[in-house]
Design a protein around this motif. Structure first.
Motif, PDB file in Angstrom:
ATOM      1  N   ALA A  96      38.739  36.428  47.333  1.00  0.00           N
ATOM      2  CA  ALA A  96      37.385  36.634  47.861  1.00  0.00           C
ATOM      3  C   ALA A  96      36.552  35.382  48.264  1.00  0.00           C
ATOM      4  CB  ALA A  96      36.501  37.571  47.004  1.00  0.00           C
ATOM      5  N   ASP A 113      30.507  41.534  51.180  1.00  0.00           N
ATOM      6  CA  ASP A 113      32.046  41.640  50.844  1.00  0.00           C
ATOM      7  C   ASP A 113      32.495  40.945  49.523  1.00  0.00           C
ATOM      8  OD1 ASP A 113      34.931  42.644  51.880  1.00  0.00           O
ATOM      9  OD2 ASP A 113      34.940  40.443  51.790  1.00  0.00           O
ATOM     10  N   HIS A 117      33.796  42.369  45.757  1.00  0.00           N
ATOM     11  CA  HIS A 117      35.112  42.010  45.312  1.00  0.00           C
ATOM     12  C   HIS A 117      34.939  41.130  43.941  1.00  0.00           C
ATOM     13  CE1 HIS A 117      36.325  43.536  49.252  1.00  0.00           C
ATOM     14  NE2 HIS A 117      37.564  43.582  48.677  1.00  0.00           N
ATOM     15  N   THR A 118      33.636  40.852  43.493  1.00  0.00           N
ATOM     16  CA  THR A 118      33.190  40.114  42.512  1.00  0.00           C
ATOM     17  C   THR A 118      32.795  40.878  41.158  1.00  0.00           C
ATOM     18  OG1 THR A 118      33.015  38.000  43.464  1.00  0.00           O
ATOM     19  CG2 THR A 118      31.744  38.239  41.528  1.00  0.00           C
ATOM     20  N   ASP A 120      32.571  43.929  38.976  1.00  0.00           N
ATOM     21  CA  ASP A 120      33.185  45.265  38.691  1.00  0.00           C
ATOM     22  C   ASP A 120      32.692  45.975  37.580  1.00  0.00           C
ATOM     23  OD1 ASP A 120      35.663  46.563  38.302  1.00  0.00           O
ATOM     24  OD2 ASP A 120      36.928  45.196  37.065  1.00  0.00           O
ATOM     25  N   SER A 188      36.504  52.162  45.524  1.00  0.00           N
ATOM     26  CA  SER A 188      37.006  50.882  45.814  1.00  0.00           C
ATOM     27  C   SER A 188      36.312  49.944  46.308  1.00  0.00           C
ATOM     28  CB  SER A 188      37.773  51.077  47.091  1.00  0.00           C
ATOM     29  OG  SER A 188      37.210  51.453  48.153  1.00  0.00           O
ATOM     30  N   HIS A 189      36.448  48.752  46.180  1.00  0.00           N
ATOM     31  CA  HIS A 189      35.657  47.573  46.385  1.00  0.00           C
ATOM     32  C   HIS A 189      35.167  47.730  47.999  1.00  0.00           C
ATOM     33  CE1 HIS A 189      36.192  45.342  42.574  1.00  0.00           C
ATOM     34  NE2 HIS A 189      37.552  45.874  42.711  1.00  0.00           N
ATOM     35  N   GLU A 190      36.144  48.066  48.768  1.00  0.00           N
ATOM     36  CA  GLU A 190      36.043  48.096  50.061  1.00  0.00           C
ATOM     37  C   GLU A 190      34.821  49.034  50.374  1.00  0.00           C
ATOM     38  OE1 GLU A 190      38.995  48.091  49.009  1.00  0.00           O
ATOM     39  OE2 GLU A 190      39.386  46.164  49.649  1.00  0.00           O
TER      40      GLU A 190
END
Length: 209
Positions: A96, A113, A117-118, A120, A188-190
């Motif tokens: 990432a 983004d 993705h960091t 959680d 999802s992260h996306e």
């Protein structure tokens, strides 16, 4: 406050990606085992802290209930409060970070983004929210986690722009993450990144309305 759905203690399906010759099936099995271990500790901490309060529970008791060692616990969570909230220690994934630094896109879009993705976040939003409402002593842990995440993201953002711009952009995106977490549960992260970008756009419209 949760967004990304976490697997339950009975197991979850995660995709395996071959990296550097690693067998994808083995990688997937290891990841599923890690997710199950993490979720078991979260479930135990959430239940115990909910019953007794943060001060009334020890890490050792959480580990005994989850069937893991104390050493294993600290590989997943920095404190019992983080475990109860399902918030692991903030760490920027290398991929990432590299993607963010190599991108020539808009800073705020790329930060959405990077953050997606960091962070959680736990999937059991209702239960975690109920815990915070019932146990106000959990609020400092949540605020500290957010501060740690903001500092980590800001440090990377400074490699793309000046410190003041990086701080403002990071604050904006982190606020959008929190608003997204209140509104949605995503898979999802996306999807989280897409939702956060949409909230940032909404904030921009409100600022000029």
């Amino acid at each position: 406050m949760s967004t990304i759905q976490a697997p339950d203690a009975r197991g979850a399906e995660t995709g395996g990606i071959a990296v550097g010759g690693i067998d994808p099936e083995s990688c997937g099995l290891r990841e599923r085992k890690k997710q199950r271990t993490r979720q078991a500790m979260h479930e135990s901490a959430l239940a115990l802290v909910g019953d007794r309060g943060l001060a009334g529970v020890t890490v050792e008791e959480i580990c005994a209930d989850a069937g893991v060692s104390t050493r294993t616990f600290f590989n997943y969570f920095p404190s019992k409060g983080h475990a109860a909230l399902g918030l692991p220690e903030t760490a920027i994934p290398d991929r990432a970070r590299d993607r963010f630094l190599a991108s020539e896109g808009r800073l705020v879009d790329d930060l959405c983004d990077l953050v997606a993705h960091t962070v959680d976040l736990p999937g059991d939003r209702a239960r975690v929210k109920a815990l915070v409402q019932a146990r106000p002593e959990m609020v400092p842990t949540m605020l500290q986690w957010m501060a740690d995440a903001r500092l980590a993201v800001h440090a990377i953002a400074c490699d793309r722009t000046d410190a003041d711009t990086a701080r403002t952009a990071t604050t904006l995106v982190m606020a959008a993450v929190m608003e997204t977490a209140h509104r949605y549960t995503v898979g999802s992260h996306e999807e989280l990144a897409e939702r956060v970008r949409a909230v940032v756009t909404e904030m921009g419209r409100l600022a000029t309305a």
